[in-house]
Structures are given as C-alpha cells and as structure tokens.
Design a protein around this motif. Sequence first.
Motif, PDB file in Angstrom:
ATOM      1  N   TYR A  61      96.016 -26.195  50.218  1.00  0.00           N
ATOM      2  CA  TYR A  61      95.075 -27.289  50.465  1.00  0.00           C
ATOM      3  C   TYR A  61      95.798 -28.629  50.510  1.00  0.00           C
ATOM      4  CZ  TYR A  61      91.402 -30.719  49.812  1.00  0.00           C
ATOM      5  OH  TYR A  61      90.579 -31.811  49.969  1.00  0.00           O
ATOM      6  N   GLU A  62      96.657 -28.881  49.548  1.00  0.00           N
ATOM      7  CA  GLU A  62      97.320 -30.190  49.449  1.00  0.00           C
ATOM      8  C   GLU A  62      98.187 -30.492  50.659  1.00  0.00           C
ATOM      9  OE1 GLU A  62      97.738 -30.537  44.571  1.00  0.00           O
ATOM     10  OE2 GLU A  62      99.296 -29.524  45.750  1.00  0.00           O
ATOM     11  N   GLN A  88     103.573 -27.713  46.603  1.00  0.00           N
ATOM     12  CA  GLN A  88     102.217 -28.116  46.941  1.00  0.00           C
ATOM     13  C   GLN A  88     101.380 -26.874  47.245  1.00  0.00           C
ATOM     14  OE1 GLN A  88     103.224 -31.023  50.174  1.00  0.00           O
ATOM     15  NE2 GLN A  88     101.809 -32.349  49.048  1.00  0.00           N
ATOM     16  N   TYR A 141      95.848 -30.883  53.806  1.00  0.00           N
ATOM     17  CA  TYR A 141      95.065 -32.125  53.761  1.00  0.00           C
ATOM     18  C   TYR A 141      95.949 -33.321  54.087  1.00  0.00           C
ATOM     19  CZ  TYR A 141      92.065 -35.864  51.983  1.00  0.00           C
ATOM     20  OH  TYR A 141      91.309 -37.019  51.870  1.00  0.00           O
TER      21      TYR A 141
END
Length: 208
Positions: free
Chosen positions: A194-195, A191, A198
């Motif tokens: 950001y992923e 990942q 988040y």
Amino acid sequence: MPKGSPELTAARKEEIINACEQLYQTMSFKDITLKEIGNVTSFTRTSIYNYFHTKEEIFLALYEREYDRWNEELTSILNDNDSLSNEELADKIAGSIQNRAQLLKLLSMNNFDMEANSRPELLVSFKRAYGESIENMRRLLDKFCPEMSEPQKQNFIYVFFPFMFGIYPYTAVTDKQKYAMKEGGVDFFYQTIYEITYACLIRLLGGY
C-alpha cells in the motif's frame, strides 16, 4: 462435478488453476510441475493436457483470473463513488493493489517465457483481461480527474503499469535478501504494498 461438457470443462479448469494457486503459495514457479499440479487435483495428471498444454498456460490462466479480480475492484471504485480527490483516488487504487499480492507476484516473474509457451487463443484471453484493467484505470481518470489531458492520462498509464512489475520485489523481501543487502551496504527502506503504491500514485496524480 456439474453435468454437461461446458460445465465440466469450466469446473476442471478452475480446479487446475486452484491447484496451481495453492502450490504457488509455498513453491517457486520453476519447482512447480504438471505432476505436482496433478497431485493436488481430483483427476489424473494426463487429464490436465485436455485443458492446458503447458505449465505456463496454467499460470497464464491464474494470471488472467487475478486481473479479472482486480478489474472487479476497479469497477467498484468507479461505480461506488461520485467524486474523489487525488488523495482519495490514490488511497482506493493502492488499497485494490494491496489486495492483489498474487497478481504482483506473477507480474514479477518472467512474463516473456510464460506468454511464449502458451497457445495464441489463451494469450488473447489473458490480454483482454489485462487490457480491461488499463481501460478501467482510464475510466477512473476520466471520472475523477476530468482536468487531466489525454497525453497526461496516457503518461499516467505508461508509468503506473510498468511500475507495478517492481512492487512485489520491493515489498516481499526475504530474510536472506535483507542479510545480503546489509552485508552489501545497500541502504534499503522497507515499505508495504500500500505505502509504495500510494506514494507513486500521489506523485503521478499531483504532477499534471
């Protein structure tokens, strides 16, 4: 160089920190020495001791600067928005984290040794910047999540900030590590910064 002792001191400190930052792009913490840092500055290595006593103090100053930069982004989120949904707030915080890959890399280091080998006054200055990031996060929750209780906000902070220490190792995976995990039978799903950030924020913001 600027004239005057305070200006000269600030400029030289900044040059030393920039040299450390430059080396840290391609070298590991253990391989970076004061000699290596001195080779990238415009003055002698021995002059570094007038500003920093150890390599750890230079890294701590770099660390502090990264928190200062993140604090600027968090403050912008606070001031530039009247209201944000949980998804929008998670998006903006995750975006600010994505911009601070170097902060995440520093977080993944052995902070205990870095702090132990730095003078108290430098450690205090660093802690102020770190503490400001916690206060900025609380301000974001106060403004955009007014229905959260104080214990819920505290729980958010005590989960998210320790979580940040693990973001870099999970998102900056080398080919050697990928090979070892494959051969070791480790099921790993890559990942981005950001992923993964988040996803954590959405769970924290949706769980109160």
